[in-house]
Design an enzyme around this catalytic site. Structure first.
Site, PDB file in Angstrom:
ATOM      1  N   SER A 174      32.846 -38.870  16.090  1.00 16.77           N
ATOM      2  CA  SER A 174      34.206 -38.371  16.012  1.00 16.77           C
ATOM      3  C   SER A 174      34.654 -37.736  17.339  1.00 16.77           C
ATOM      4  O   SER A 174      34.524 -38.352  18.397  1.00 16.77           O
ATOM      5  CB  SER A 174      34.313 -37.381  14.843  1.00 16.77           C
ATOM      6  N   ASP A 381      38.846 -45.428   8.988  1.00 20.94           N
ATOM      7  CA  ASP A 381      37.778 -44.762   8.248  1.00 20.94           C
ATOM      8  C   ASP A 381      38.294 -43.624   7.376  1.00 20.94           C
ATOM      9  O   ASP A 381      37.528 -42.785   6.928  1.00 20.94           O
ATOM     10  CB  ASP A 381      36.705 -44.247   9.207  1.00 20.94           C
ATOM     11  N   HIS A 406      34.882 -41.521   7.289  1.00 15.41           N
ATOM     12  CA  HIS A 406      34.715 -40.925   8.609  1.00 15.41           C
ATOM     13  C   HIS A 406      33.414 -40.151   8.777  1.00 15.41           C
ATOM     14  O   HIS A 406      32.659 -40.391   9.715  1.00 15.41           O
ATOM     15  CB  HIS A 406      35.907 -40.010   8.907  1.00 15.41           C
TER      16      HIS A 406
END
Length: 529
Positions: A174, A381, A406
């Protein structure tokens, strides 16, 4: 008569964990909210975990983590002047990004961050402190804060030395991808000296526009479902993030050539010179939406220690974020470093957000925080759109999409297979084809056979799922078309024995390079003897 019974306990040697001494060291870098944070009281020296915690979470967030941005340093500082936020360094940095709240008696997936991946990597032969390390950081801060950059430089050097001079494989998740890219852009020489491979997972290289716009206006929940009632309210989380440079750096990039432009939209009532009203839909792309956010949050305040403190949309942080985007867009991959990009697919991901509707327009921009946005979704996601995650601007060795959420993607077997291959960890995966970067996962297997009076019959049915490398759209032109291949072979011998086999393969192409394959086979053999 007394019977004596003797039991002998043989002490067995404790099995030693598998260790592969040939592995390169790996450094794990988490995303926003993915590092455990401690608060140190500079008056009495006490230290306590303030992120993540479910017990007294709301109170600790407000008293220890609520912050104000200092434009002179680019750093956000806790409202409590006696509080200093630190990241625990236990287990060579892995503790801070393993299980974010280790006090939970029942594990919850939101706080099991890198835990499953760490377990897998230990099975592959990695060792904590020798070939496996973690880099946690204060995720409230900018991804290019000099203090964080200095810590990362020192971490890379220490990992390199601990591994006996072997170059490092970085795995980021991320927002950690933005932090690593900022470091690469600002300290290319150090990056090239210590890093061999960089694998970015679910990185919002061009931002997460839908998530950020809704967060700035309505707040966000770190956990979903009923559990959020025991954690932190969306609005308390909003009041923290409104002063975090990291969130502003996740806004949709205004300089990126979006195929699908992310918009902040409002249904507004306008009046002409004759006093007649008209309901119109206003659309604001990245950059233009700043004025809307500024007006909507003009009177936002936070009550701290009995005082109302102004907390509007921070234009000083916006200036800082603009400079960060310049650094990110100009960062180059050193020639000696290989880069790999993994992104999440198959989940609706907020891209544009719209407030109000034609029948009920927005009466006042400052009421946006109490309105529920309607989102326009794209593939991604659930947090980062595919378009943003794939647009790394680097010369990638491979870009591979994996269906998954995610944070949940860090627990996916698909991810483990790909990482194991790229890291050259353990024995080769028999279901992984390195020539075309396919991951082949068996999903069903049935086999029946019987033999009676010289007749032998065997049938086989297999199903596979194939995740392919080429997911740029070209491979999806045949979506919905089923391909069918079959083969028959027969053989007759001089002794009157006979054998015959039939096989059929059916391929159902899907989206994003995902295909479902069915194999049906039947073999018949007659023994004349």
């Amino acid at each position: 008569m007394t019977i004596l019974r003797f039991s002998f306990i043989r002490k067995t040697k404790e099995q030693q964990p598998y260790v592969n001494h040939d592995l390169n060291p790996v450094l794990l870098v988490p995303g926003i909210g993915g590092s455990m944070l401690n608060a140190v009281d500079d008056q009495n020296g006490t230290e306590e975990r303030v992120w993540v915690r479910f017990l007294s979470a709301e109170y600790k967030l407000k008293t220890k983590l609520w912050s104000r941005y200092d434009p002179s340093t680019g750093k956000t500082e806790s409202l409590d002047p006696n509080t200093r936020i630190t990241v625990p360094e236990d287990r060579n940095g892995l503790y801070a990004l393993d299980i974010l709240d280790p006090d939970l008696l029942i594990g919850y997936e939101s706080v099991y961050y890198f835990h499953d991946l760490i377990i897998q990597m230990l099975k592959w032969g990695y060792q904590e402190g020798k070939t496996l390390f973690g880099f946690g950081y204060d995720f409230r801060q900018s991804n290019r804060l000099q203090e964080t950059m200095d810590r990362l430089a020192a971490k890379l050097e220490s990992v390199y030395n601990a591994a006996g001079g072997k170059k490092i494989d970085i795995i980021s998740h991320s927002m950690g991808g933005l932090l690593v890219k900022c470091f690469m852009g600002l300290h290319s020489d150090i990056f090239e000296k210590y890093v061999k491979n960089w694998i970015a997972i679910c990185a919002p290289f061009q931002g997460a526009p839908g998530m950020v716009n809704s967060t700035l206006l309505n707040g966000m929940s770190f956990v979903e479902g009923w559990e959020q009632n025991f954690f932190i309210s969306k609005w308390s989380m909003h009041q923290l993030l409104i002063e975090c440079p990291s969130l502003y750096e996740l806004m949709g990039s205004p300089n990126f050539n979006w195929q699908h432009i992310p918009l902040l939209e409002l249904w507004h009532e306008k009046h002409d010179s004759d006093g007649k009203s008209h309901i119109i839909l206003e659309s604001y792309p990245p950059g233009d939406s700043i004025e809307i956010l500024k007006e909507a949050l003009a009177n936002n305040t936070v009550n701290y220690d009995g005082k109302d403190l102004p907390l509007p949309f921070n234009l000083e942080i916006m200036k800082w974020a603009n400079k960060t985007w310049e650094i990110l867009s100009s960062a180059k991959l050193p020639s000696e470093v290989k880069f790999y990009n993994i992104y999440g697919t198959s989940l609706g991901t907020a891209h544009s957000v719209c407030y109000g509707n034609e029948g009920k327009p927005v009466p006042d921009l400052q009421q946006l925080h109490s309105l529920q946005a309607k989102c326009i979704y794209v593939d991604g996601d659930g947090t980062v759109p595919i378009e943003s995650a794939k647009a790394d601007g680097l010369n990638a060795e491979a870009r591979v999409g994996i269906p998954g959420e995610h944070r949940g993607i860090l627990c996916e077997p698909h991810l483990f297979r790909i990482l194991k291959h790229w890291l050259k960890a353990g024995d080769p995966d028999p279901y992984y084809n390195p020539l075309n970067d396919y991951v082949v996962l068996p999903t069903a297997f049935e086999m029946e056979s019987f033999k009676e009076k010289g007749l032998e019959v065997a049938s086989l049915k297999e199903e596979w799922e194939i995740i392919s490398k080429d997911q740029d759209g070209q491979s999806n032109n045949t979506a919905g078309i089923t391909s069918l291949s079959s083969m028959s072979v027969s053989h007759g011998a001089a002794d009157q024995s006979y054998s015959e086999a039939h096989a059929t393969v059916i391929v159902h192409p899907g989206k994003d390079g995902k295909h479902h394959v069915q194999l049906n086979a039947l073999a018949v053999s007659v023994d004349a003897s």
